[in-house]
Write a protein that holds these residues in place. Structure first.
Motif, PDB file in Angstrom:
ATOM      1  N   ALA A 225       0.802  -1.219   0.000  1.00 33.78           N
ATOM      2  CA  ALA A 225       0.000   0.000   0.000  1.00 33.78           C
ATOM      3  C   ALA A 225       0.834   1.267   0.000  1.00 33.78           C
ATOM      4  O   ALA A 225       0.308   2.366  -0.223  1.00 33.78           O
ATOM      5  CB  ALA A 225      -0.928  -0.003   1.213  1.00 33.78           C
ATOM      6  N   LEU A 226       2.151   1.143   0.239  1.00 34.52           N
ATOM      7  CA  LEU A 226       3.018   2.317   0.234  1.00 34.52           C
ATOM      8  C   LEU A 226       3.141   2.872  -1.171  1.00 34.52           C
ATOM      9  O   LEU A 226       3.376   2.136  -2.139  1.00 34.52           O
ATOM     10  CB  LEU A 226       4.402   1.961   0.774  1.00 34.52           C
ATOM     11  CG  LEU A 226       4.493   1.564   2.258  1.00 34.52           C
ATOM     12  CD1 LEU A 226       5.913   1.115   2.592  1.00 34.52           C
ATOM     13  CD2 LEU A 226       4.076   2.721   3.165  1.00 34.52           C
ATOM     14  N   ASP A 227       2.999   4.189  -1.344  1.00 38.10           N
ATOM     15  CA  ASP A 227       3.086   4.818  -2.662  1.00 38.10           C
ATOM     16  C   ASP A 227       4.425   4.554  -3.320  1.00 38.10           C
ATOM     17  O   ASP A 227       4.503   4.297  -4.536  1.00 38.10           O
ATOM     18  CB  ASP A 227       2.867   6.333  -2.527  1.00 38.10           C
ATOM     19  CG  ASP A 227       1.425   6.678  -2.148  1.00 38.10           C
ATOM     20  OD1 ASP A 227       0.553   5.822  -2.365  1.00 38.10           O
ATOM     21  OD2 ASP A 227       1.209   7.807  -1.656  1.00 38.10           O
TER      22      ASP A 227
ATOM     23  N   VAL B  85      10.880  -6.183   4.736  1.00 36.87           N
ATOM     24  CA  VAL B  85      10.001  -6.766   3.715  1.00 36.87           C
ATOM     25  C   VAL B  85      10.653  -6.509   2.369  1.00 36.87           C
ATOM     26  O   VAL B  85      11.061  -5.379   2.074  1.00 36.87           O
ATOM     27  CB  VAL B  85       8.596  -6.127   3.736  1.00 36.87           C
ATOM     28  CG1 VAL B  85       7.736  -6.738   2.640  1.00 36.87           C
ATOM     29  CG2 VAL B  85       7.938  -6.312   5.086  1.00 36.87           C
ATOM     30  N   ASN B  86      10.769  -7.559   1.532  1.00 36.24           N
ATOM     31  CA  ASN B  86      11.347  -7.405   0.198  1.00 36.24           C
ATOM     32  C   ASN B  86      10.339  -7.914  -0.828  1.00 36.24           C
ATOM     33  O   ASN B  86       9.973  -9.099  -0.834  1.00 36.24           O
ATOM     34  CB  ASN B  86      12.659  -8.177   0.074  1.00 36.24           C
ATOM     35  CG  ASN B  86      13.349  -7.917  -1.269  1.00 36.24           C
ATOM     36  OD1 ASN B  86      13.175  -6.858  -1.865  1.00 36.24           O
ATOM     37  ND2 ASN B  86      14.117  -8.887  -1.743  1.00 36.24           N
ATOM     38  N   VAL B  87       9.886  -6.996  -1.707  1.00 38.62           N
ATOM     39  CA  VAL B  87       8.938  -7.345  -2.774  1.00 38.62           C
ATOM     40  C   VAL B  87       9.747  -7.651  -4.030  1.00 38.62           C
ATOM     41  O   VAL B  87      10.516  -6.795  -4.506  1.00 38.62           O
ATOM     42  CB  VAL B  87       7.954  -6.198  -3.035  1.00 38.62           C
ATOM     43  CG1 VAL B  87       6.978  -6.592  -4.155  1.00 38.62           C
ATOM     44  CG2 VAL B  87       7.214  -5.832  -1.761  1.00 38.62           C
ATOM     45  N   VAL B  88       9.588  -8.863  -4.558  1.00 41.59           N
ATOM     46  CA  VAL B  88      10.316  -9.277  -5.766  1.00 41.59           C
ATOM     47  C   VAL B  88       9.324  -9.237  -6.928  1.00 41.59           C
ATOM     48  O   VAL B  88       8.321  -9.961  -6.947  1.00 41.59           O
ATOM     49  CB  VAL B  88      10.895 -10.694  -5.609  1.00 41.59           C
ATOM     50  CG1 VAL B  88      11.660 -11.092  -6.867  1.00 41.59           C
ATOM     51  CG2 VAL B  88      11.806 -10.746  -4.387  1.00 41.59           C
ATOM     52  N   ALA B  89       9.613  -8.353  -7.936  1.00 43.62           N
ATOM     53  CA  ALA B  89       8.678  -8.180  -9.066  1.00 43.62           C
ATOM     54  C   ALA B  89       9.432  -8.265 -10.389  1.00 43.62           C
ATOM     55  O   ALA B  89      10.627  -8.022 -10.458  1.00 43.62           O
ATOM     56  CB  ALA B  89       7.979  -6.843  -8.957  1.00 43.62           C
TER      57      ALA B  89
ATOM     58  N   GLU C 276       5.484  -0.495 -10.766  1.00 41.20           N
ATOM     59  CA  GLU C 276       5.010  -0.003 -12.064  1.00 41.20           C
ATOM     60  C   GLU C 276       4.238  -1.067 -12.840  1.00 41.20           C
ATOM     61  O   GLU C 276       4.474  -1.312 -14.020  1.00 41.20           O
ATOM     62  CB  GLU C 276       6.191   0.497 -12.911  1.00 41.20           C
ATOM     63  CG  GLU C 276       6.853   1.742 -12.322  1.00 41.20           C
ATOM     64  CD  GLU C 276       7.997   2.240 -13.170  1.00 41.20           C
ATOM     65  OE1 GLU C 276       8.395   1.511 -14.106  1.00 41.20           O
ATOM     66  OE2 GLU C 276       8.499   3.337 -12.896  1.00 41.20           O
ATOM     67  N   GLY C 277       3.298  -1.729 -12.205  1.00 41.84           N
ATOM     68  CA  GLY C 277       2.415  -2.673 -12.888  1.00 41.84           C
ATOM     69  C   GLY C 277       3.008  -4.030 -13.166  1.00 41.84           C
ATOM     70  O   GLY C 277       2.335  -4.907 -13.742  1.00 41.84           O
ATOM     71  N   ARG C 278       4.267  -4.259 -12.774  1.00 45.03           N
ATOM     72  CA  ARG C 278       4.861  -5.577 -13.024  1.00 45.03           C
ATOM     73  C   ARG C 278       4.241  -6.615 -12.105  1.00 45.03           C
ATOM     74  O   ARG C 278       3.737  -6.291 -11.023  1.00 45.03           O
ATOM     75  CB  ARG C 278       6.377  -5.518 -12.792  1.00 45.03           C
ATOM     76  CG  ARG C 278       7.125  -4.794 -13.920  1.00 45.03           C
ATOM     77  CD  ARG C 278       8.618  -4.722 -13.605  1.00 45.03           C
ATOM     78  NE  ARG C 278       8.883  -3.784 -12.486  1.00 45.03           N
ATOM     79  CZ  ARG C 278      10.092  -3.574 -11.999  1.00 45.03           C
ATOM     80  NH1 ARG C 278      11.124  -4.253 -12.480  1.00 45.03           N
ATOM     81  NH2 ARG C 278      10.264  -2.703 -11.017  1.00 45.03           N
TER      82      ARG C 278
END
Length: 872
Positions: free
Chosen positions: A844-846, A868-872, A853-855
């Motif tokens: 939810a963080l901007d 926390v690590n978001v892998v995209a 970017e939509g990936r």
């Protein structure tokens, strides 16, 4: 509350009486309880306590009250270092002046200390001038004599020809007696000594075990003991240049590596060779007499002009074939260290350099600093005393200093002079035996008898104590005991013939070297009671000025070993923990005539400092340690009568770390007083808005109540840790924070439409905790507030509060958020949040949304409470 302000001076007397009536601070041995012995260095009864006393004893009292609240059986005694200097009195003042003056002063100072509310066990009070005390000190002396720890030696002393007494080095100022102003003489005379040198290595080694002592104090003691490893070497005198019997001069040196740079030999004015030369040389005798008119302290020797007398004696250089060195009598050489003779290497010793420059002796550097050019390196105004490699030194060239020392020692040990090695490795100590003889009346009589037939005879135990006579006169300088018509005349206990008492009395350092042990059993008919000292010693926390870091503490350590050897104590180290507090300072003031002014004589008008009475301009000087001579003193009685003792106590503990100097300011005192009044008002408000005493904590607490409870328990933990580490200023800061949190809670409660049981409980808990945490520091205020809050008994009897671990943990945690390993932001979330909630909050963080970017998100890695690590 009935009153608008807390009347501290009146209420403090009430609470002091309540403590006394209950005997709260009297200590008794109790094997079932852990003991804690806290002691501040006892004062000399000068007649008034000063702000340094207030600071010192407040710190000790905080520790005593804190440890008592934590369940320890606390011993916190008080006494008086009462022998020694006395006021100068006219002949008509009478014989009993020293005793009367001393006990009057003790009474006045006891009343002042009691007004501070100190939790002292006054039932154990002692004064070193009490007959019961010095009786047992005489017994200790005799037992130490029997154990081989006492000797009588003829030694060089500083003699004041006006006061007719021995002076310590520190009492000789610019060659004159500190009291009389007379030129001091150096003379030899017999004196009683304690053989502290028997313990030199042990005293040095044991410093490593004193891990609760300041490093600077341990270093100062190590330097005073002064262990040095070096070489004892013999310089051969040139034939015919020295008196008969002086074929060699022995020198002890720690720097045999610098022998190639030697340019002279110097001997002490009291060296046997100097005396032999002076016997036939008036100029030499005159020079020696001049040397004797100056003190022998290290400080004076360092600063005085280096002077010498060329004896005409020459010695062969030990390692340079055919070279000779002149021998001087020098004013900076002492018989007390080494052999009373040195070789001078001016390039690498500052005193030698100053002497060489004055007398035109060569200055040849033989130690090359790292990186220096041997072709151009020279000595300027300062000797080079650092490390390096040898040059200009023959077979030592290229060696490091440590290797050169060994190489030179090997060379000289292999050479023979007069049938013995020219050099012998030796360990020396700077420490000298402790001379305790003082030529004055007001001291502990030394229990020895001089008999022409039997020699020195100890006073039998049955004849102790040797009591000071009261009918003495002070109409002429010197020791009244020497001229007493009857007291000094006795019968020899060995042969029954006529004899005389020893009229010297003991150095007052003796009195203070065992008082901590006497406090354990102050009324015992022997020096110490084995059970009592076995229970109470060592002192767990000793507090006092750093000015006592060397002599007093070193002598007390020696005395404890002596008591161990003679069976009076079963330990060697008297003080487990040591703390040295800073001084109390104040601005200095002078009037237009340059005379010092007291602070109360100065006020501010129009932004300028002026005299209170005349309005004349006043010069404000430097901030310096409070001293009577400069009048920058504040009378504790004035502060206590105007503000109360707790204000003075709180100020002394606030802001400044306790080991540093603290500046006494009117603004600081006013601030401390305002806080005392604030706590009193907070207690009154909490009594009205908080839950009744004894109310249980509700099951459900709102955010305000929980926040106040967390602040309360965090303060408990923080103050506990700070006082344990003697960081009193940090503890004060934490108490300020809790007072602010309580004030906020009261405001929230006042603004609420309806009472909240949880907040009411939190207010009660915070107020009572504030009072209990502050109690060691402001004990009278704490009792007053404890009563206001409706509690039974005294807060001085309450246990120390315990922090709830559950309330020390934070409810939330801040964790970093990454996208493909790159930090994009952070989020604050509940510590026990579920993995799914953490993932949703991160996405939810901007910043995270922009980075993705939509990936497509392939996975989210959550490391609980960290990242926390978001892998995209």
């Amino acid at each position: 509350m009935a009153a608008d302000r807390y009347d501290a001076p009146a209420r403090e007397k009430h609470w002091q009486k309540a403590w006394d009536e209950k005997g709260l601070f009297e200590a008794h041995e109790d094997a079932a309880r852990p003991k804690y012995y806290v002691l501040e260095m006892f004062p000399y009864p000068s007649g008034r306590i000063h702000m340094g006393h207030v600071r010192n004893y407040t710190m000790g009292d905080v520790v005593a009250r804190f440890m008592r609240a934590r369940g320890y059986n606390v011993l916190h005694p008080m006494g008086w270092d009462a022998f020694g200097s006395r006021p100068r009195t006219p002949p008509s003042s009478g014989a009993s002046i020293p005793a009367r003056w001393t006990y009057d002063n003790i009474a006045a100072m006891r009343a002042q200390l009691k007004s501070m509310g100190l939790s002292l066990d006054w039932s154990r009070e002692i004064a070193t001038c009490d007959l019961a005390y010095y009786h047992q000190q005489q017994k200790l002396f005799l037992d130490m004599l029997a154990a081989g720890l006492v000797d009588r030696k003829t030694r060089k002393v500083n003699w004041d020809p006006v006061d007719n007494t021995v002076l310590a080095n520190e009492q000789v100022i610019d060659g004159r007696g500190w009291r009389s102003g007379a030129l001091v003489e150096q003379r030899e005379q017999p004196e009683w000594v304690f053989k502290i040198t028997d313990y030199a290595q042990d005293l040095l080694d044991a410093l490593e075990t004193l891990d609760r002592w300041p490093d600077k104090v341990r270093l100062m003691q190590a330097n005073w003991i002064g262990r040095s490893e070096g070489l004892l070497l013999k310089f051969e005198t040139a034939p015919g240049s020295a008196p008969q019997g002086f074929e060699t001069i022995e020198v002890f040196t720690t720097r045999p590596d610098t022998l190639f740079g030697a340019s002279f030999v110097a001997i002490a004015p009291d060296h046997a060779l100097a005396r032999a030369i002076a016997a036939d040389n008036a100029d030499a005798q005159a020079f020696i007499d001049e040397c004797h008119r100056h003190g022998t302290s290290a400080a004076e020797i360092e600063t005085q002009e280096k002077k010498g007398f060329d004896t005409g004696v020459r010695v062969a250089h030990p390692v340079i074939e055919g070279a000779e060195l002149p021998v001087y009598i020098a004013n900076f050489i002492l018989m007390d260290y080494g052999t009373g003779a040195i070789f001078g290497c001016p390039a690498h010793d500052q005193r030698d350099l100053e002497f060489a420059r004055a007398y035109g002796r060569p200055v040849l550097p033989v130690v090359l600093p790292p990186g220096a050019d041997p072709a151009s390196f020279e000595i300027g105004e300062e000797a080079y005393t650092g490390d390096g490699t040898l040059f200009n030194s023959g077979f030592l060239d290229g060696l490091a200093v440590v290797d050169a020392k060994h190489a030179m020692a090997d060379r000289l040990e292999a050479r023979q002079v007069g049938g013995a090695p020219q050099g012998v490795r030796k360990t020396q100590f700077r420490l000298r035996d402790w001379g305790i003889s003082r030529q004055r009346y007001w001291g502990c009589p030394i229990p020895m008898i001089h008999c022409e037939a039997c020699g020195l005879v100890p006073v039998p135990d049955a004849d102790l104590p040797v009591q000071l006579p009261e009918d003495v006169t002070f109409d002429v300088p010197g020791n009244p005991l020497d001229r007493h018509p009857t007291w000094k005349h006795v019968t020899c206990p060995k042969c029954g013939g006529p004899a005389q008492r020893e009229t010297d009395t003991m150095d007052t350092f003796v009195d203070s070297s065992w008082y901590f042990a006497r406090f354990c059993s102050p009324r015992a008919p022997v020096p110490t009671d084995a059970n009592a000292v076995g229970y109470w010693l060592p002192v767990d926390q000793y507090i006092g000025g750093v000015e006592h870091a060397i002599l007093h503490l070193l002598y007390a350590r020696f005395f404890t070993r002596a008591m161990h050897k003679t069976g009076y104590a079963a330990l060697d180290e008297p003080f487990r923990g040591l703390f040295t507090q800073g001084m109390v300072t104040h601005e200095t003031y002078k009037d237009e005539a340059g005379k010092w002014l007291f602070p109360e004589e100065v006020t501010s008008r129009g932004g300028k400092s002026v005299h209170v009475s005349t309005g004349a301009p006043v010069t404000v000087g430097a901030v310096e340690s409070m001293s009577k001579s400069k009048k920058n003193v504040v009378d504790p009685d004035n502060i206590i009568s105007a503000y109360g003792a707790d204000t003075a106590r709180w100020f002394m503990l606030s802001d400044t770390p306790p080991e540093r100097d603290i500046e006494w300011t009117a603004g600081g005192v006013d601030g401390a007083h305002r806080f005392v009044q604030r706590v009193w008002r907070l207690a009154g408000e909490a009594a009205e808005r908080g839950a009744p005493a004894g109310t249980a904590c509700p099951a459900d607490l709102n955010a305000d109540a929980l926040a106040l409870r967390r602040a309360t328990h965090k303060t408990i933990a923080a103050v506990t840790g700070a006082v344990e580490r003697l960081r009193f200023n940090s503890a004060v800061a934490q108490i300020y924070e809790l007072a602010s949190a309580l004030s906020s809670g009261l405001q929230t409660s006042s603004a609420a439409e309806a009472p909240d049981p949880g907040l009411e409980f939190a207010i009660r808990e915070a107020a009572q905790t504030l009072v209990r945490l502050a109690a060691p520091m402001v004990p009278h205020l704490a009792e007053e507030c404890w009563e206001i809050l409706g509690n039974q008994g005294l807060v001085a009897e309450q246990a120390w509060p315990e922090a709830d671990p559950a309330l020390l943990a934070e409810d939330t945690v801040t964790i970093a958020v990454q996208v493909n390993g790159k930090r994009r932001g952070e989020l604050t979330i509940a510590r026990d949040a579920a993995k799914e909630d953490i993932e949703a909050a991160a996405l939810a963080l901007d910043a995270v949304a922009r980075a993705i970017e939509g990936r497509d998100i392939r996975k989210i890695v959550v490391v609980p409470q960290r990242i926390v690590n978001v892998v995209a």
